[in-house]
Design a protein around this motif. Structure first.
Motif, PDB file in Angstrom:
ATOM      1  N   ARG A 145      38.023  13.965  38.717  1.00 28.24           N
ATOM      2  CA  ARG A 145      36.909  13.098  38.957  1.00 28.24           C
ATOM      3  C   ARG A 145      37.302  11.748  39.802  1.00 28.24           C
ATOM      4  O   ARG A 145      36.533  10.825  39.654  1.00 28.24           O
ATOM      5  CB  ARG A 145      36.144  12.744  37.646  1.00 28.24           C
ATOM      6  CG  ARG A 145      35.535  14.057  37.144  1.00 28.24           C
ATOM      7  CD  ARG A 145      34.437  13.593  36.380  1.00 28.24           C
ATOM      8  NE  ARG A 145      33.192  13.073  37.042  1.00 28.24           N
ATOM      9  CZ  ARG A 145      32.025  12.702  36.507  1.00 28.24           C
ATOM     10  NH1 ARG A 145      31.912  12.686  35.295  1.00 28.24           N
ATOM     11  NH2 ARG A 145      31.222  12.177  37.249  1.00 28.24           N
ATOM     12  N   ASP A 178      37.795  11.004  42.861  1.00 27.81           N
ATOM     13  CA  ASP A 178      36.718  10.730  43.853  1.00 27.81           C
ATOM     14  C   ASP A 178      35.311  10.452  43.583  1.00 27.81           C
ATOM     15  O   ASP A 178      34.596   9.782  44.452  1.00 27.81           O
ATOM     16  CB  ASP A 178      36.773  11.933  45.002  1.00 27.81           C
ATOM     17  CG  ASP A 178      38.044  11.871  45.809  1.00 27.81           C
ATOM     18  OD1 ASP A 178      38.825  10.640  45.796  1.00 27.81           O
ATOM     19  OD2 ASP A 178      38.528  13.153  46.260  1.00 27.81           O
ATOM     20  N   ASP A 179      34.921  10.997  42.445  1.00 28.81           N
ATOM     21  CA  ASP A 179      33.548  10.894  42.096  1.00 28.81           C
ATOM     22  C   ASP A 179      32.899   9.515  41.889  1.00 28.81           C
ATOM     23  O   ASP A 179      31.980   8.941  42.171  1.00 28.81           O
ATOM     24  CB  ASP A 179      33.175  11.607  40.822  1.00 28.81           C
ATOM     25  CG  ASP A 179      33.207  13.197  41.091  1.00 28.81           C
ATOM     26  OD1 ASP A 179      33.252  13.727  42.302  1.00 28.81           O
ATOM     27  OD2 ASP A 179      33.600  13.888  40.061  1.00 28.81           O
ATOM     28  N   ASP A 232      31.318   7.119  44.295  1.00 27.37           N
ATOM     29  CA  ASP A 232      29.827   7.546  44.653  1.00 27.37           C
ATOM     30  C   ASP A 232      28.769   6.420  44.238  1.00 27.37           C
ATOM     31  O   ASP A 232      28.996   6.028  42.877  1.00 27.37           O
ATOM     32  CB  ASP A 232      29.480   8.678  44.291  1.00 27.37           C
ATOM     33  CG  ASP A 232      30.154   9.879  45.033  1.00 27.37           C
ATOM     34  OD1 ASP A 232      30.551   9.642  46.153  1.00 27.37           O
ATOM     35  OD2 ASP A 232      30.248  11.182  44.690  1.00 27.37           O
ATOM     36  N   PRO A 233      27.910   5.839  45.076  1.00 23.12           N
ATOM     37  CA  PRO A 233      27.115   4.739  44.236  1.00 23.12           C
ATOM     38  C   PRO A 233      26.210   5.181  43.235  1.00 23.12           C
ATOM     39  O   PRO A 233      25.823   6.781  43.359  1.00 23.12           O
ATOM     40  CB  PRO A 233      26.213   4.399  45.665  1.00 23.12           C
ATOM     41  CG  PRO A 233      26.962   5.061  46.807  1.00 23.12           C
ATOM     42  CD  PRO A 233      27.905   6.011  46.442  1.00 23.12           C
ATOM     43  N   THR A 266      27.258   6.095  40.412  1.00 23.98           N
ATOM     44  CA  THR A 266      28.134   6.901  39.411  1.00 23.98           C
ATOM     45  C   THR A 266      28.868   6.279  38.477  1.00 23.98           C
ATOM     46  O   THR A 266      29.626   5.468  38.841  1.00 23.98           O
ATOM     47  CB  THR A 266      28.850   7.853  40.389  1.00 23.98           C
ATOM     48  OG1 THR A 266      28.061   8.684  41.242  1.00 23.98           O
ATOM     49  CG2 THR A 266      29.719   8.985  39.495  1.00 23.98           C
ATOM     50  N   ALA A 324      32.091   1.655  44.766  1.00 26.72           N
ATOM     51  CA  ALA A 324      31.758   1.941  46.037  1.00 26.72           C
ATOM     52  C   ALA A 324      31.670   0.949  47.148  1.00 26.72           C
ATOM     53  O   ALA A 324      31.858   1.029  48.047  1.00 26.72           O
ATOM     54  CB  ALA A 324      30.084   2.780  45.924  1.00 26.72           C
ATOM     55  N   THR A 342      33.790   0.734  50.457  1.00 28.70           N
ATOM     56  CA  THR A 342      33.112   0.271  51.979  1.00 28.70           C
ATOM     57  C   THR A 342      33.775  -0.733  52.728  1.00 28.70           C
ATOM     58  O   THR A 342      33.910  -0.803  53.822  1.00 28.70           O
ATOM     59  CB  THR A 342      31.692   0.329  51.799  1.00 28.70           C
ATOM     60  OG1 THR A 342      31.215   1.310  51.023  1.00 28.70           O
ATOM     61  CG2 THR A 342      30.811   0.084  52.941  1.00 28.70           C
TER      62      THR A 342
END
Length: 459
Positions: free
Chosen positions: A400, A402-403, A406-407, A409, A427, A431
């Motif tokens: 997880r 990389d999870d 995610d916005p 998360t 996130a 960015t």
């Protein structure tokens, strides 16, 4: 490895530009057409040569049969060309090179005249330069025959009687045809490929300009529109790109205006609530309300920052990265947080400092929140600069890693103030870093904990 090498070789032989690929396709088409043309001409030439050889031979044989052929000696003397001699046995050595196509053609031609020969044997030998028949030919033809031709001896058996033998010349060298077709192919390539390459360059120029414009285009791009040029379909493509660019810019401007209005409309009631809670007499309730409003303001800031990240108002400047990281760490120390920074030498880099400060702060906040503290250091190599933020928290399951970028998360789902907000920090940080040309990597540490690394390219 072999497959990768073969793929690389194929890419080397395949042009990357439109003009080059068109030229390659046309060149292959011309080559195939010329190869087919060469095959047809070669076949026609060999058929004509066979006909020119067998026709006179058949005529002489028929003439010799109709007249009484005078006897010839069985061995010794060289035969005179164009005269048919009679032998009791086949005089052609078995080791001589034969021409089966001539033998088959002679048999068919003699059968059409009513003659039924037995065996037909051919043999090739070297041309004697002193042959008197060469002096009756044009000089160039005689020289070509001596250099590239051979003497063809033909023996036709008359069953139960004798062998009729005659000599002629045979020229089987087709190098002149090959050179002539090679010259024609070169002229065709010159007349077709050169104009095609020039036209391809004219076509590629507006496409290259369009590509550069598309690469330059960004949320803050205020450059001029690409002037339409080239063929009509390319001009239409450039016009469509210019229109699309205007529509995207208008949509982004509208989005900024909407975000500004949302931020104003939400912060106003939050500020009013902040004033009103001062009238709450219970200190614990008032503190919890204040923390909730502060959390809502931070969440609002994260959402607006993430939505506006593509159109930053801050221009890139030269920044001492070590000093910037140290300043962020000092802010946490002033708040009594357990954050340590390993001193580093001055390092000048071009970036947007406020955004990069925000990314570093988000990583440190995450480390403090889940690990109780953070160890920050700057690692400089020849290719990149790494800002490492390590903690001794519970870490993240490898599946997880990389999870969490995610916005909205979060691995911890309680969403209370002690374990974090709504899952925008990482996130937003990734960015910001990716906009600067780098990336963020996460890795679990030996002995427990997590290491978040901001990797920025040097130069």
């Amino acid at each position: 490895m072999d497959g990768a090498a073969n793929g690389a070789t194929r890419r080397l032989w395949r042009p990357r530009t439109l003009a080059g690929q068109l030229a390659l396709l046309v060149a292959i088409g011309l080559f195939i057409a010329q190869a087919i043309n060469f095959g047809l001409l070669l076949r026609e030439r060999r058929g004509l040569r066979l006909e020119q050889t067998t026709g006179p031979v058949v005529a002489r044989l028929i003439d010799a049969v109709e007249r009484s052929v005078r006897p010839g000696r069985l061995r010794g003397d060289r035969e005179t060309h164009a005269r048919v001699r009679r032998y009791a046995a086949n005089p052609i050595p078995t080791a001589a090179q034969r021409l089966p196509e001539v033998e088959v053609a002679l048999r068919e031609a003699l059968a059409e005249t009513g003659l039924r020969p037995g065996r037909i044997v051919t043999g090739l030998g070297r041309i004697d330069p002193a042959n008197p028949w060469l002096r009756r030919m044009p000089l160039k033809r005689a020289e070509r025959l001596i250099a590239r031709g051979a003497e063809l001896r033909i023996a036709v058996e008359r069953p139960g009687q004798d062998w009729l033998v005659l000599n002629t010349f045979w020229l089987s060298d087709d190098r002149d045809l090959v050179w002539r077709l090679a010259g024609q192919t070169a002229v065709l390539y010159l007349l077709v490929l050169v104009p095609l390459l020039l036209a391809g360059r004219q076509l590629s120029r507006p496409l290259r300009e369009l590509t550069r414009a598309a690469e330059r285009f960004g949320p803050r791009d205020e450059g001029e529109a690409v002037p339409p040029s080239g063929p009509e379909d390319v001009r239409q493509l450039i016009t469509a790109f210019n229109d699309l660019r205007l529509r995207v810019t208008a949509m982004l401007d509208e989005k900024d205006r909407m975000l500004g209005a949302i931020g104003h409309d939400l912060r106003t009631p939050l500020a009013a609530l902040r004033v009103r809670i001062e009238s709450v007499e219970d200190d614990a309730d008032r503190a919890r309300m204040a923390d909730t409003i502060a959390e809502m303001n931070r969440t609002l800031d994260d959402i607006l920052s993430l939505a506006r990240i593509g159109r930053p108002s801050e221009a890139p400047t030269e920044v001492d990265l070590a000093a910037l990281v140290d300043a962020v760490v000092e802010d946490f120390r002033d708040l009594g947080q357990n954050v340590a920074f390993e001193e580093a030498a001055r390092l000048k880099m071009r970036m947007r400092p406020a955004l990069m400060r925000r990314a570093i702060r988000n990583l440190i906040e995450n480390a403090v929140k889940y690990g109780g503290g953070a160890e920050v250091r700057l690692v400089v190599s020849a290719r990149e600069v790494a800002i490492e933020v390590a903690d001794r928290g519970p870490g993240i399951p490898d599946a997880r890693l990389d999870d969490v970028f995610d916005p909205f998360t979060r691995l911890e789902t309680s969403r209370n103030r002690d374990t974090g907000g709504i899952g925008l920090g990482l996130a937003l940080a990734r960015t910001i870093v990716r906009q600067a040309g780098g990336d963020i990597r996460l890795a679990n540490r030996d002995g427990g904990g997590l290491c978040a690394t901001i990797a920025l390219p040097r130069g």
